[in-house]
Design a protein around this motif. Structure first.
Motif, PDB file in Angstrom:
ATOM      1  N   ALA A 223       0.691  -1.097   0.079  1.00 15.33           N
ATOM      2  CA  ALA A 223       0.001   0.174   0.013  1.00 15.33           C
ATOM      3  C   ALA A 223       0.968   1.529  -0.033  1.00 15.33           C
ATOM      4  O   ALA A 223       0.605   2.363  -1.011  1.00 15.33           O
ATOM      5  N   LEU A 224       2.033   1.273   0.964  1.00 13.90           N
ATOM      6  CA  LEU A 224       2.890   2.460   0.960  1.00 13.90           C
ATOM      7  C   LEU A 224       3.514   2.587  -0.601  1.00 13.90           C
ATOM      8  O   LEU A 224       3.422   3.769  -0.909  1.00 13.90           O
ATOM      9  N   TYR A 225       4.128   1.634  -1.021  1.00 16.46           N
ATOM     10  CA  TYR A 225       4.765   1.909  -2.318  1.00 16.46           C
ATOM     11  C   TYR A 225       3.711   2.310  -3.290  1.00 16.46           C
ATOM     12  O   TYR A 225       3.967   2.975  -4.358  1.00 16.46           O
ATOM     13  N   ALA A 226       2.422   1.664  -3.497  1.00 19.12           N
ATOM     14  CA  ALA A 226       1.328   2.101  -4.384  1.00 19.12           C
ATOM     15  C   ALA A 226       1.191   3.517  -4.215  1.00 19.12           C
ATOM     16  O   ALA A 226       0.972   4.190  -5.315  1.00 19.12           O
ATOM     17  N   LEU A 227       0.894   3.792  -2.956  1.00 17.76           N
ATOM     18  CA  LEU A 227       0.611   5.414  -2.781  1.00 17.76           C
ATOM     19  C   LEU A 227       1.814   6.261  -3.138  1.00 17.76           C
ATOM     20  O   LEU A 227       1.500   7.345  -3.785  1.00 17.76           O
ATOM     21  N   ALA A 228       3.182   5.892  -2.995  1.00 15.26           N
ATOM     22  CA  ALA A 228       4.115   6.672  -3.486  1.00 15.26           C
ATOM     23  C   ALA A 228       4.171   6.734  -5.042  1.00 15.26           C
ATOM     24  O   ALA A 228       4.512   7.619  -5.602  1.00 15.26           O
ATOM     25  N   SER A 229       3.749   5.573  -5.765  1.00 12.19           N
ATOM     26  CA  SER A 229       3.793   5.610  -7.084  1.00 12.19           C
ATOM     27  C   SER A 229       2.936   6.386  -7.631  1.00 12.19           C
ATOM     28  O   SER A 229       2.761   7.015  -8.713  1.00 12.19           O
ATOM     29  N   TYR A 230       1.528   6.807  -7.108  1.00 13.27           N
ATOM     30  CA  TYR A 230       0.681   7.705  -7.344  1.00 13.27           C
ATOM     31  C   TYR A 230       1.314   8.795  -7.289  1.00 13.27           C
ATOM     32  O   TYR A 230       0.747   9.855  -8.200  1.00 13.27           O
ATOM     33  N   GLY A 231       1.671   9.080  -6.298  1.00 17.06           N
ATOM     34  CA  GLY A 231       2.375  10.484  -6.251  1.00 17.06           C
ATOM     35  C   GLY A 231       3.516  10.845  -7.217  1.00 17.06           C
ATOM     36  O   GLY A 231       3.470  11.850  -7.770  1.00 17.06           O
ATOM     37  N   TYR A 232       4.251   9.844  -7.486  1.00 15.06           N
ATOM     38  CA  TYR A 232       5.461  10.049  -8.717  1.00 15.06           C
ATOM     39  C   TYR A 232       4.656  10.281 -10.010  1.00 15.06           C
ATOM     40  O   TYR A 232       5.280  11.054 -10.572  1.00 15.06           O
ATOM     41  N   VAL A 233       3.700   9.382 -10.164  1.00 17.14           N
ATOM     42  CA  VAL A 233       3.107   9.476 -11.499  1.00 17.14           C
ATOM     43  C   VAL A 233       2.321  11.000 -11.738  1.00 17.14           C
ATOM     44  O   VAL A 233       2.701  11.272 -12.791  1.00 17.14           O
ATOM     45  N   GLY A 234       1.846  11.322 -10.681  1.00 16.57           N
ATOM     46  CA  GLY A 234       1.408  12.625 -10.723  1.00 16.57           C
ATOM     47  C   GLY A 234       2.275  13.867 -11.133  1.00 16.57           C
ATOM     48  O   GLY A 234       2.224  14.553 -11.656  1.00 16.57           O
TER      49      GLY A 234
END
Length: 251
Positions: A223-234
């Motif tokens: 979940a932490l890495y997925a949230l970080a991915s969402y932030g990076y992509v944005g």
């Protein structure tokens, strides 16, 4: 829950590699003949079976803690590479992988590589399918053996890869074309996150850390890495838009 994640990781990672291998097999089979394509595929699978049979039991005799440290570190490196590429593709900084384009390219290359003999084995078709299946299969074998050995559940990891093989080959036979409808970047994104989560968990355990939530910590890491991915992509999308706007103003 960790068993489900282990199965899904092995299944998804194997599916991605098998789709890429299937694209080559179909290109060779349709242009150079199915005999050389199938024999090359069979030979590569036989070599992979030997590799797994030899190295699987060897890993089982290594103490679990140092094994998890090494395997966890390797999986983390492997997963971060897939994760990084998926982020770049999702944000538009890297072109999406197109199986149709790859299929067309490999088909054209196969057609232009020498004449085929009417009898006997076509050496180019055999070599191309053997190399492709072997290289993609080695990545699958690495995931299956290391996942299974580190988790102590080699059978479950092998089952995930086996189901992936059946599904991908079944779809390939039915569609008789590259599986271009498979959202490959989404699969690679998911697999990258899973490999990174397992890698972090096992590497830390191998180094002597004790996770407070036990195996459920893998879900928290995911979940932490997925949230970080969402932030990076944005962030990357905004960065690209800003660069394009700046270039447009200068023009």
């Amino acid at each position: 829950m960790s068993g489900i994640l282990l199965f899904l990781s092995a299944f998804l990672a194997s599916s991605v590699e098998m789709v890429e291998a299937l694209t080559i097999i179909l290109a060779v089979g349709l242009t150079r003949g199915w005999r050389s394509a199938l024999i090359g595929t069979g030979a590569a699978l036989a070599v992979l079976a030997v590799i797994i049979a030899v190295f699987g039991p060897v890993l089982g005799h290594i103490p679990l803690q140092p094994l998890r440290l090494v395997v966890g570190g390797l999986l983390l490196i492997f997963g971060v590479q897939w994760w990084r590429k998926a982020i770049l593709r999702s944000s538009g900084f890297k072109a999406l992988h197109d199986e149709d384009t790859t299929f067309a390219k490999e088909t054209e290359t196969a057609r232009n590589q020498g004449a085929m003999t009417g009898a006997g084995l076509d050496s180019y078709g055999f070599a191309l399918t053997f190399k492709s299946v072997l290289l993609e299969g080695l990545e699958v074998a690495f995931i299956v053996v290391t996942f299974g050995a580190s988790a102590g559940r080699l059978g479950l990891a092998a089952l995930g890869a086996g189901v992936a093989l059946v599904v991908v080959m079944g779809l390939g036979l039915v569609l008789h074309r590259p599986l271009s409808q498979v959202p490959e970047n989404t699969l690679k994104f998911t697999v990258g996150l899973m490999l990174s989560s397992f890698g972090t968990f096992w590497a830390a355990e191998g180094a002597g850390a004790v996770w407070p939530g036990g195996d459920s910590t893998i879900l928290a890491l995911l979940a932490l890495y997925a949230l970080a991915s969402y932030g990076y992509v944005g962030w990357l999308r905004r960065l690209k838009q800003a660069r394009q706007s700046g270039a447009g103003m200068r023009a």
